[in-house]
Write a protein that holds these residues in place. Sequence first.
Motif, mmCIF file in Angstrom:
data_model
loop_
_atom_site.group_PDB
_atom_site.id
_atom_site.type_symbol
_atom_site.label_atom_id
_atom_site.label_comp_id
_atom_site.label_asym_id
_atom_site.label_seq_id
_atom_site.Cartn_x
_atom_site.Cartn_y
_atom_site.Cartn_z
ATOM 1 N N PHE B 34 0.848 -1.187 0.000
ATOM 2 C CA PHE B 34 0.000 0.000 0.000
ATOM 3 C C PHE B 34 0.880 1.232 0.000
ATOM 4 N N TYR B 36 0.627 5.229 1.028
ATOM 5 C CA TYR B 36 -0.121 6.258 1.736
ATOM 6 C C TYR B 36 0.576 7.592 1.521
ATOM 7 N N GLN B 38 0.969 11.362 3.262
ATOM 8 C CA GLN B 38 0.757 12.064 4.522
ATOM 9 C C GLN B 38 1.231 13.496 4.393
ATOM 10 N N GLY B 41 1.230 17.219 9.470
ATOM 11 C CA GLY B 41 0.204 17.444 10.482
ATOM 12 C C GLY B 41 -1.093 16.704 10.245
ATOM 13 N N LYS B 42 -1.122 15.898 9.179
ATOM 14 C CA LYS B 42 -2.342 15.153 8.849
ATOM 15 C C LYS B 42 -2.106 13.657 8.971
ATOM 16 N N SER B 43 -3.176 12.898 8.811
ATOM 17 C CA SER B 43 -3.061 11.448 8.923
ATOM 18 C C SER B 43 -2.700 10.832 7.576
ATOM 19 N N PRO B 44 -2.144 9.624 7.584
ATOM 20 C CA PRO B 44 -1.870 8.931 6.323
ATOM 21 C C PRO B 44 -3.164 8.640 5.563
ATOM 22 N N LEU B 46 -4.693 6.577 2.273
ATOM 23 C CA LEU B 46 -4.418 5.521 1.307
ATOM 24 C C LEU B 46 -4.608 6.044 -0.109
ATOM 25 N N LEU B 88 4.295 7.019 2.379
ATOM 26 C CA LEU B 88 4.597 5.838 3.184
ATOM 27 C C LEU B 88 4.266 4.577 2.394
ATOM 28 N N TYR B 99 1.092 -5.493 9.732
ATOM 29 C CA TYR B 99 1.380 -4.381 8.841
ATOM 30 C C TYR B 99 2.733 -3.787 9.200
ATOM 31 N N PHE B 101 5.134 -0.589 8.169
ATOM 32 C CA PHE B 101 5.252 0.670 7.442
ATOM 33 C C PHE B 101 6.725 1.029 7.270
ATOM 34 N N THR B 103 9.544 4.122 6.698
ATOM 35 C CA THR B 103 9.692 5.390 7.412
ATOM 36 C C THR B 103 9.206 6.579 6.590
#
Lengths: 114, 111
Positions: B34, B36, B38, B41-44, B46, B88, B99, B101, B103
């Motif tokens: 996957f 992602y 980012q 300041g925000k979330s990952p 998809l 990511l 899972y 991830f 870096t």
Amino acid sequence: EPEVTQTPSHQVTQMGQEVILRCVPISNHLYFYWYRQILGQKVEFLVSFYNNEISEKSEIFDDQFSVERPDGSNFTLKIRSTKLEDSAMYFCASRSGTPYQPQHFGDGTRLSIL
Amino acid sequence: QKEVEQNSGPLSVPEGAIASLNCTYSDRVSQSFFWYRQYSGKSPELIMSIYSNGDKEDGRFTAQLNKASQYVSLLIRDSQPSDSATYLCAGITSGTYKYIFGTGTRLKVLA
């Protein structure tokens, strides 16, 4: 489109206090996760949860942390006695029960410890 | 070898160019991968999933999986400044479905 929701968006707490971060995963998802991201650093895995129990946890997830799914919708992360170094963004994620499916993240809670 | 490895960057590309982001993985990691995005300041978020060898295209994004060489890449065509973010890569371990991830690689698209 269904999404993971987290509350609050920002939590400010005095050191030593308990804090509970809340998450509502996507409704038909079965696997739940908490991650932490300290400012400027990578996303770090904390814990995964399935079938009402912890399936895996990292070294970060020590005795001061706990997770719970108190009802059919909420998934919470509790930090018992917060430390300055707990200041970070905390992300909740969930995924469906089908293997190999992606995780979907909430918007996160920014936790600031004073 | 780390289970999922990415160059931290930053990778700088001019606006309109193709950005190529790469990720390598170890034997423990399975066939699902996957990407992602980012923003700071925000979330990952998809953006791509890939499960089998070859290319998968979605708009300006193409994910490529090469199981023999154990790498997965993300190409972003016609890069825009709004693509500037950390990307990511994530994979799933065989059997345990854990899972992993990477870096993340920071991408800067220069206007």
